[in-house]
Design an enzyme around this catalytic site. Structure first.
Site, PDB file in Angstrom:
ATOM      1  N   ALA A  54       0.685  -1.419   0.038  1.00 16.95           N
ATOM      2  CA  ALA A  54      -0.236   0.202   0.073  1.00 16.95           C
ATOM      3  C   ALA A  54       0.668   1.368   0.166  1.00 16.95           C
ATOM      4  O   ALA A  54       2.065   1.745   0.469  1.00 16.95           O
ATOM      5  CB  ALA A  54      -0.449   0.041   0.855  1.00 16.95           C
ATOM      6  N   HIS A  55      -0.060   2.241  -0.217  1.00 16.67           N
ATOM      7  CA  HIS A  55       0.823   3.530  -0.115  1.00 16.67           C
ATOM      8  C   HIS A  55       1.681   3.969   0.818  1.00 16.67           C
ATOM      9  O   HIS A  55       1.031   3.652   2.005  1.00 16.67           O
ATOM     10  CB  HIS A  55      -0.686   5.144  -0.423  1.00 16.67           C
ATOM     11  CG  HIS A  55      -1.546   4.959   0.578  1.00 16.67           C
ATOM     12  ND1 HIS A  55      -2.239   5.876   0.423  1.00 16.67           N
ATOM     13  CD2 HIS A  55      -1.275   4.473   1.433  1.00 16.67           C
ATOM     14  CE1 HIS A  55      -2.775   5.550   1.272  1.00 16.67           C
ATOM     15  NE2 HIS A  55      -2.652   5.054   2.511  1.00 16.67           N
ATOM     16  N   ASN A  56       3.083   4.682   0.219  1.00 12.38           N
ATOM     17  CA  ASN A  56       3.998   5.123   1.524  1.00 12.38           C
ATOM     18  C   ASN A  56       4.463   4.419   2.273  1.00 12.38           C
ATOM     19  O   ASN A  56       4.990   4.186   3.308  1.00 12.38           O
ATOM     20  CB  ASN A  56       3.211   6.112   2.497  1.00 12.38           C
ATOM     21  CG  ASN A  56       2.923   7.502   1.619  1.00 12.38           C
ATOM     22  OD1 ASN A  56       1.876   7.863   1.672  1.00 12.38           O
ATOM     23  ND2 ASN A  56       3.943   8.285   2.001  1.00 12.38           N
TER      24      ASN A  56
END
Length: 363
Positions: A244-246
């Site tokens: 997922a993001h980051n």
């Protein structure tokens, strides 16, 4: 394509090994110990299969240095520290022959925007699309129908298999390998619910893949909400992994199939995650941690932790819990038996005393 290796050719490919015995038969294929025929190469890595070596008809067998058996007539052993690694090195050469690197150039059906930069030694395959401002490094291979987004950067000696996508502004280092269907830089999953409506949170960061990373088929690496999602040098991701993001994955991590890692979680170096494990967001996993298959991790883990189960707990505790769970049906049966016995004793104790009391009153 056919291969034909002498014993000395195999030693050369591996780069080490001590030969015992002699085989005049050329090695033309690889087979398991039990199925091998003359002309096959077999190997013993897991010692639980050592009994199969004596009956194996393979012409050449890779065995551990300490293996106590000896080759049959017309058979050769190559003794090595790591037979499985040796076989991988041999297969690497066979892979190179099976899938040779195509000659440099851009296929007639590929679309390359005029301001994209493609190194003259790269190969751009059929129906690839290279968007404006993208850069493709020296010696990189893009097989059919690969998409490279706006201002994306792909380093030298990468190999992108059919239908891989590197979205806008994302970056690959050197010698990165993306298998079919990989998406680098898909939007992170972010919404803010306002008055019953899920409003999309723009994902304006990027995804960065460092050198020598390999990513399996249909794995997705989301771009960051801001800043970057990063996969560290030398890490290997299996098929169907979701990052997922980051998220930040450290160097030389191993992440197996169907693992899901939620946003803003960080992994140290040399972390190993078993299949179908899930990690919640905003936690830190220390270096050299091992997470068992189907584990659910919801909290930080110290370096060199070894956990399994859901919720994840230290491995040895999880093992004890597993053993105790298997005893629960018997335990409930025993409790039910005890309750029944106690009930009978209680009823039996009051029964005889009541008639005696009545008899006393009658007198």
């Amino acid at each position: 394509m056919r291969v034909a290796y002498k014993v000395e050719d195999l030693v050369r490919l591996v780069g080490e090994g001590r030969v015992e015995g002699q085989s005049a038969q050329l090695v033309a294929s690889i087979a398991a110990l039990k199925e091998a025929e003359p002309g096959d190469l077999a190997f013993l890595s897991n010692l639980k299969y050592k009994a199969d070596v004596a009956d194996s008809r393979a012409s050449v067998i890779l065995v551990p240095e300490e293996f106590e058996g000896h080759p049959a007539a017309g058979q050769a052993f190559i003794r090595l520290a790591k037979p499985s690694l040796a076989l991988a090195r041999i297969c690497r050469e066979i892979e190179r022959l099976l899938w040779p690197k195509p000659q440099a150039g851009v296929h007639a059906t590929a679309v390359v925007q005029s301001d994209a930069q493609v190194d003259a030694s790269a190969y751009i395959g059929p129906h690839c699309l290279i968007e404006s401002g993208a850069q493709i490094g020296a010696g990189t291979v893009l097989q059919g129908q690969v998409y490279v987004g706006r201002d994306a950067r792909i380093g030298p000696d990468c190999w992108l298999m059919p239908h891989a996508s590197v979205m806008d502004y994302c970056q690959l280092g050197r010698r990165v390998r993306l298998h079919s269907g990989v998406v680098i830089g898909s939007d992170g999953f972010g919404y803010d619910t306002n008055k019953g409506v899920h409003e999309k949170i723009p994902q304006i960061g990027r995804a960065v893949i460092e050198d020598d990373v390999e990513i399996g088929a249909n794995t997705t690496i989301d771009r960051a909400r801001f800043s970057e999602t990063r996969i560290g040098e030398g890490s290997k991701l299996d098929n169907l992994v979701q990052i997922a993001h980051n998220v930040v994955v450290g160097k030389h991590c191993l992440i197996t199939a169907q693992v899901g890692i939620a946003g803003s979680t960080t992994l140290g170096d040399y972390v190993v995650i078993g299949g179908q494990a899930g990690l919640t967001g905003h936690i830190h996993i220390g270096s050299q941690t091992m997470i068992g298959a189907q584990s659910g991790v919801t909290h930080d883990l110290d370096p060199k932790s070894y956990v399994r189960d859901s919720p994840a707990m230290p491995y040895m505790i999880a093992q004890k819990v597993h053993v105790l769970k298997s005893r629960l049906p018997d335990l409930f049966k025993r409790v039910a038996t005890l309750e029944e016995t106690i009930g009978q004793l209680g009823g039996g104790g009051s029964g005889p005393s009541q008639p005696a009391a009545n008899a006393s009153r009658k007198r």
